[in-house]
Write a protein that holds these residues in place. Structure first.
Motif, PDB file in Angstrom:
ATOM      1  N   CYS A  40     -45.891  58.698  -3.108  1.00 18.51           N
ATOM      2  CA  CYS A  40     -45.416  60.072  -3.320  1.00 18.51           C
ATOM      3  C   CYS A  40     -45.008  60.679  -1.981  1.00 18.51           C
ATOM      4  O   CYS A  40     -45.465  60.258  -0.914  1.00 18.51           O
ATOM      5  CB  CYS A  40     -46.520  60.924  -3.956  1.00 18.51           C
ATOM      6  SG  CYS A  40     -46.997  60.397  -5.616  1.00 18.51           S
ATOM      7  N   ASP A  41     -44.142  61.688  -2.049  1.00 16.06           N
ATOM      8  CA  ASP A  41     -43.664  62.374  -0.846  1.00 16.06           C
ATOM      9  C   ASP A  41     -44.598  63.515  -0.477  1.00 16.06           C
ATOM     10  O   ASP A  41     -44.931  64.365  -1.314  1.00 16.06           O
ATOM     11  CB  ASP A  41     -42.255  62.932  -1.082  1.00 16.06           C
ATOM     12  CG  ASP A  41     -41.219  61.838  -1.239  1.00 16.06           C
ATOM     13  OD1 ASP A  41     -41.352  60.790  -0.582  1.00 16.06           O
ATOM     14  OD2 ASP A  41     -40.271  62.032  -2.033  1.00 16.06           O
ATOM     15  N   TRP A  42     -45.013  63.514   0.778  1.00 15.18           N
ATOM     16  CA  TRP A  42     -45.864  64.564   1.329  1.00 15.18           C
ATOM     17  C   TRP A  42     -45.193  65.127   2.582  1.00 15.18           C
ATOM     18  O   TRP A  42     -44.287  64.521   3.143  1.00 15.18           O
ATOM     19  CB  TRP A  42     -47.238  63.998   1.707  1.00 15.18           C
ATOM     20  CG  TRP A  42     -48.078  63.617   0.517  1.00 15.18           C
ATOM     21  CD1 TRP A  42     -47.850  62.585  -0.348  1.00 15.18           C
ATOM     22  CD2 TRP A  42     -49.277  64.255   0.088  1.00 15.18           C
ATOM     23  NE1 TRP A  42     -48.839  62.539  -1.306  1.00 15.18           N
ATOM     24  CE2 TRP A  42     -49.736  63.549  -1.061  1.00 15.18           C
ATOM     25  CE3 TRP A  42     -50.033  65.336   0.552  1.00 15.18           C
ATOM     26  CZ2 TRP A  42     -50.892  63.911  -1.736  1.00 15.18           C
ATOM     27  CZ3 TRP A  42     -51.192  65.686  -0.120  1.00 15.18           C
ATOM     28  CH2 TRP A  42     -51.614  64.990  -1.251  1.00 15.18           C
ATOM     29  N   LEU A  43     -45.684  66.300   3.000  1.00  9.66           N
ATOM     30  CA  LEU A  43     -45.224  66.912   4.244  1.00  9.66           C
ATOM     31  C   LEU A  43     -46.416  67.103   5.168  1.00  9.66           C
ATOM     32  O   LEU A  43     -47.341  67.861   4.858  1.00  9.66           O
ATOM     33  CB  LEU A  43     -44.555  68.262   3.977  1.00  9.66           C
ATOM     34  CG  LEU A  43     -43.177  68.224   3.304  1.00  9.66           C
ATOM     35  CD1 LEU A  43     -42.762  69.626   2.893  1.00  9.66           C
ATOM     36  CD2 LEU A  43     -42.130  67.610   4.226  1.00  9.66           C
ATOM     37  N   ALA A  44     -46.409  66.376   6.299  1.00  7.69           N
ATOM     38  CA  ALA A  44     -47.376  66.643   7.361  1.00  7.69           C
ATOM     39  C   ALA A  44     -46.910  67.864   8.133  1.00  7.69           C
ATOM     40  O   ALA A  44     -45.720  68.192   8.154  1.00  7.69           O
ATOM     41  CB  ALA A  44     -47.485  65.436   8.279  1.00  7.69           C
ATOM     42  N   PHE A  45     -47.845  68.560   8.781  1.00  8.89           N
ATOM     43  CA  PHE A  45     -47.437  69.739   9.543  1.00  8.89           C
ATOM     44  C   PHE A  45     -48.293  69.904  10.790  1.00  8.89           C
ATOM     45  O   PHE A  45     -49.408  69.371  10.894  1.00  8.89           O
ATOM     46  CB  PHE A  45     -47.509  71.003   8.678  1.00  8.89           C
ATOM     47  CG  PHE A  45     -48.907  71.494   8.384  1.00  8.89           C
ATOM     48  CD1 PHE A  45     -49.479  72.505   9.144  1.00  8.89           C
ATOM     49  CD2 PHE A  45     -49.653  70.944   7.355  1.00  8.89           C
ATOM     50  CE1 PHE A  45     -50.762  72.961   8.887  1.00  8.89           C
ATOM     51  CE2 PHE A  45     -50.927  71.390   7.068  1.00  8.89           C
ATOM     52  CZ  PHE A  45     -51.499  72.399   7.845  1.00  8.89           C
ATOM     53  N   VAL A  94     -49.409  68.401   2.701  1.00 13.17           N
ATOM     54  CA  VAL A  94     -49.353  68.901   1.326  1.00 13.17           C
ATOM     55  C   VAL A  94     -48.295  68.103   0.573  1.00 13.17           C
ATOM     56  O   VAL A  94     -47.370  67.557   1.188  1.00 13.17           O
ATOM     57  CB  VAL A  94     -49.014  70.405   1.270  1.00 13.17           C
ATOM     58  CG1 VAL A  94     -50.073  71.240   1.967  1.00 13.17           C
ATOM     59  CG2 VAL A  94     -47.634  70.676   1.870  1.00 13.17           C
ATOM     60  N   PRO A  95     -48.382  68.025  -0.751  1.00 14.56           N
ATOM     61  CA  PRO A  95     -47.298  67.398  -1.516  1.00 14.56           C
ATOM     62  C   PRO A  95     -45.991  68.136  -1.269  1.00 14.56           C
ATOM     63  O   PRO A  95     -45.982  69.347  -0.993  1.00 14.56           O
ATOM     64  CB  PRO A  95     -47.764  67.538  -2.970  1.00 14.56           C
ATOM     65  CG  PRO A  95     -49.242  67.741  -2.895  1.00 14.56           C
ATOM     66  CD  PRO A  95     -49.484  68.475  -1.612  1.00 14.56           C
ATOM     67  N   LEU A  96     -44.890  67.421  -1.369  1.00 12.68           N
ATOM     68  CA  LEU A  96     -43.582  68.033  -1.135  1.00 12.68           C
ATOM     69  C   LEU A  96     -43.394  69.297  -1.954  1.00 12.68           C
ATOM     70  O   LEU A  96     -42.851  70.296  -1.459  1.00 12.68           O
ATOM     71  CB  LEU A  96     -42.479  67.017  -1.461  1.00 12.68           C
ATOM     72  CG  LEU A  96     -41.037  67.517  -1.384  1.00 12.68           C
ATOM     73  CD1 LEU A  96     -40.705  68.017   0.015  1.00 12.68           C
ATOM     74  CD2 LEU A  96     -40.066  66.427  -1.821  1.00 12.68           C
ATOM     75  N   ALA A  97     -43.867  69.301  -3.182  1.00 14.17           N
ATOM     76  CA  ALA A  97     -43.697  70.465  -4.055  1.00 14.17           C
ATOM     77  C   ALA A  97     -44.414  71.701  -3.526  1.00 14.17           C
ATOM     78  O   ALA A  97     -44.107  72.826  -3.940  1.00 14.17           O
ATOM     79  CB  ALA A  97     -44.192  70.144  -5.465  1.00 14.17           C
TER      80      ALA A  97
END
Length: 443
Positions: free
Chosen positions: A176-181, A196-199
């Motif tokens: 699944c696609d996630w976004l690190a920050f 967090v998840p991309l959504a």
């Protein structure tokens, strides 16, 4: 950088906050006249808009147009008719008709967002949502005009060294696609604080901005200032979002971006062409010429990059050579081995009261000294503020008097420009030192 804000007509009743940072409505004064900065959504400028901006620079200013290190454009040498200049840019769709919302449109993408074959995500839909959030949320208009967000899609053509108040970068976990920050850092070397998840990407941005405004004092206009007084862990603990913080996230590191940004660049489908105006400066004729090429051989758009360059996307294979020939004839740099592509210079004493040397002219002279042996990025700065480069260059020449510079080499162990290697150098002396092989002068 500019100095003092000048008064200009405003299309809304929203008062402009005091700031030395120019914007569409906030025209600020410098030695060579007013400066107006046009913030481009995702760095994209349509050919018609480019022509309108070129005309505005001719009619209402000195004709000097600059590409900035965050993918925007600014007009220098503006005269007294601010209202007509602003109206002409607004009529071309180059800003929102709300002065307060223009200040916060600081979202940087790769110039190949949506086109780079190395990308993990097409971030353009999320970028549009983030821009709408920034523009459409009155509370966020309190953010500093310098407060900046980077949305990375995993592209191979990407500036990863610029620090941002908030950055987001993609990773894949459990298919699944996630976004690190991270906060107050850059994707290249910043601490990953969670994912967090991309959504949930938009919700994360909203939560970070709201918490920043909840906690920051009047003196803390940037995330780094807030985190000097508190820890990043304490900050994210109050976001109110479930964050993934396991080893797969906290141990993740962004892969290096190693695709070229000048010359012919492969897209997912077709080709792009990267070109650089010498030392970041465009004439109206140059900008019109690029617009013509983009319309004739590409998709009719120009993409500004954080390297103070432009990229034309979706170039037809048959048009590649004639496009390069036209752009080169305009005076644009089309190959990475040209010495001026490795040099960056601020406005210098010709346009800025704080500049101690004519850095633009000196950079041209230094390029001739270096010839084909130019090392990785060399930054000529007229003063210690380092306005032309948002990160530390491999080598920095800091002006101390006209034609005289101190030489610094980047050193990760040191703050500021790095290690001081020599003082009070002429350009010939600086060129001789820069031509010496050294592990610190890298790309």
């Amino acid at each position: 950088m500019p100095d003092t804000p000048l008064t200009s007509a405003k299309p809304t009743a929203v008062p402009l906050r005091p700031s030395a940072c120019p914007g569409l409505w906030r025209i600020v004064s410098a030695r060579d006249g007013g400066i107006c900065r046009v913030k481009l959504p995702g760095g994209v400028l349509l050919a018609d808009q480019a022509e309108a901006l070129a005309t505005a620079a001719e009619r209402f200013a000195s004709g000097v147009i600059e590409a900035t290190n965050r993918g925007n454009l600014q007009i220098r040498g503006i005269g007294s008719d601010h209202a007509a200049l602003i109206d002409s840019l607004l009529d071309a769709g180059l800003g929102p008709r709300d002065a307060a919302s223009d200040d916060v449109r600081n979202l940087m993408l790769s110039p190949l967002a949506g086109h780079d074959p190395a990308m993990l995500l097409d971030v353009r839909p999320l970028a549009g949502q983030i821009l709408e959030l920034l523009q459409g949320t009155p509370r966020f208009h309190q953010l500093s005009a310098k407060f900046a967000v980077q949305l990375d899609g995993g592209e191979g053509v990407a500036m990863l060294e610029h620090p941002h108040d908030l950055w987001l970068s993609p990773l894949q976990l459990d298919h699944c696609d996630w976004l690190a920050f991270g906060l107050a850092s850059s994707p290249a070397d910043g601490q990953v604080l969670g994912a967090v998840p991309l959504a949930q990407g938009l919700a994360l941005v909203r939560a970070v901005l709201e918490r920043f405004l909840d906690l920051a004092s009047a003196e803390q206009s940037r995330m780094r200032q807030l985190l000097h007084a508190d820890t990043a862990q304490a900050f994210i603990a109050g976001l109110g979002l479930p964050l993934r913080r396991d080893a797969a996230v906290l141990g993740w590191r962004r892969a290096a971006a190693n695709r070229p940004w000048l010359g012919v660049v492969e897209q997912q489908h077709g080709l792009a062409l990267g070109v650089a105006p010498p030392l970041g400066r465009l004439s109206p004729g140059m900008l019109r010429g690029v617009a013509k090429v983009a319309r004739q051989w590409g998709d009719g758009s120009l993409r500004l990059s954080p390297w103070q360059s432009l990229m034309l996307t979706n170039i037809e294979a048959a048009g590649l050579q004639p496009a390069r020939a036209e752009l080169s004839a305009l005076g644009l740099l089309c190959q990475a081995d040209e010495p001026l592509t490795r040099l960056v210079a601020c406005t210098g004493s010709q346009g800025c009261a704080k500049g101690l040397a004519d850095t633009k002219a000196d950079a041209v002279q230094l390029a001739a000294v270096l010839g084909g042996g130019a090392p990785g990025s060399v930054h000529l700065s007229g003063c210690s503020r380092s306005c032309a480069v948002a990160h530390v260059a491999a080598a920095t020449l800091l002006a101390r008097a006209p034609g005289r510079y101190d030489l610094y080499l980047r050193d990760a162990r040191l703050s500021g420009f790095g290690a001081l290697r020599a003082t009070d150098l002429t350009l010939n002396e600086a060129g001789a030192m820069l031509a010496l092989p050294t592990e610190h002068l890298d790309d």
